[in-house]
Design a protein around this motif. Structure first.
Motif, mmCIF file in Angstrom:
data_model
loop_
_atom_site.group_PDB
_atom_site.id
_atom_site.type_symbol
_atom_site.label_atom_id
_atom_site.label_comp_id
_atom_site.label_asym_id
_atom_site.label_seq_id
_atom_site.Cartn_x
_atom_site.Cartn_y
_atom_site.Cartn_z
ATOM 1 N N ILE A 63 -17.738 -78.690 -2.792
ATOM 2 C CA ILE A 63 -18.553 -78.454 -1.599
ATOM 3 C C ILE A 63 -17.734 -78.672 -0.332
ATOM 4 C CG2 ILE A 63 -20.629 -79.164 -0.337
ATOM 5 C CD1 ILE A 63 -21.735 -80.162 -3.031
ATOM 6 N N PHE A 64 -17.893 -77.758 0.586
ATOM 7 C CA PHE A 64 -17.275 -77.912 1.899
ATOM 8 C C PHE A 64 -18.329 -77.534 2.942
ATOM 9 C CE2 PHE A 64 -14.932 -75.751 5.413
ATOM 10 C CZ PHE A 64 -14.399 -76.910 5.968
ATOM 11 N N VAL A 65 -18.403 -78.328 4.013
ATOM 12 C CA VAL A 65 -19.395 -78.056 5.057
ATOM 13 C C VAL A 65 -18.669 -77.753 6.367
ATOM 14 C CG1 VAL A 65 -21.434 -78.920 6.266
ATOM 15 C CG2 VAL A 65 -20.949 -79.702 3.945
ATOM 16 N N SER A 66 -18.983 -76.626 6.957
ATOM 17 C CA SER A 66 -18.392 -76.283 8.257
ATOM 18 C C SER A 66 -19.508 -76.139 9.284
ATOM 19 C CB SER A 66 -17.586 -74.984 8.151
ATOM 20 O OG SER A 66 -18.426 -73.924 7.760
#
Lengths: 68, 138
Positions: free
Chosen positions: B42-45
């Motif tokens: 998971i990556f949040v931008s």
């Protein structure tokens, strides 16, 4: 392979990033700098999975810190 | 491919979900993302002022979890879990104080806190003077 990733301060904490860089020292080369609203991460690794694990790790630590 | 009902974009084994901060809090998102880190990368931008973008990539099957969830299902489950956490937050906000009061009342009635506090209730200076001084009597 070197990638530059912006990690928003709203989600990712500096402490979590520092701890993750230290934890992954044997698996990749990582450095970071600061922008107003983000940490700018530069990560060099031969394996994409290491980068993915790195991002999961820093997210997990940031969540633990913010939700404490 | 896009999943319109979810405001998600699916590319290969990756899905990107847009989360509106006016609907979901950062804490609800963090809690949800934290619980999904064992199933997905998971990556949040932050692409906009009031939006966050969650990128999910399904993890490859392992011996511990040999069945991988299709990425579209994973995105749906993430959305449900996000809603669940947001609702929990709202309920906590509405009923948190009442719950605290009930717990305090239950503890008080059970008499758990009836043990006397540790240490002496006397003035510690007076105690020290009393024990350390030797009375000289003629």
């Amino acid at each position: 392979m070197t990638t530059t990733i912006r990690l928003t301060r709203q989600i990712y904490t500096l402490e979590a990033l520092q701890q993750t860089v230290a934890a992954f020292a044997g698996h990749c080369v990582a450095s970071f700098s600061a922008e107003e609203e983000s940490h700018v991460l530069q990560i060099t690794t031969a394996n994409q999975q290491v980068e993915d694990e790195f991002l999961n790790y820093v997210l997990g630590l940031s969540a633990e810190e913010k939700l404490r | 491919m896009s999943a319109d009902w979810l405001d998600a974009e699916i590319t290969g084994d990756t899905v990107a979900l847009t989360v509106d901060e006016r609907v979901y809090s950062v804490n609800a998102l963090l809690r949800t993302a934290y619980w999904f880190t064992d199933r997905a990368y998971i990556f949040v931008s932050k692409p906009g002022e009031r939006t966050l973008r969650v990128h999910l990539k399904a993890k490859a099957p392992t011996l511990d979890s040999p069945h991988s969830t299709p990425i579209r299902d994973l995105a749906g489950e993430f959305g449900n879990s996000l809603l669940d956490n947001q609702l929990r937050e709202a309920v906590e906000e509405q009923t948190g104080k009442i719950r605290e009061l009930l717990v305090m009342k239950a503890i008080a009635e059970a008499g758990i806190l009836e043990d006397s506090p540790p240490g002496s209730p006397n003035d510690p200076v007076a105690d020290v003077q009393h024990t350390n001084l030797t009375r000289i009597s003629s």
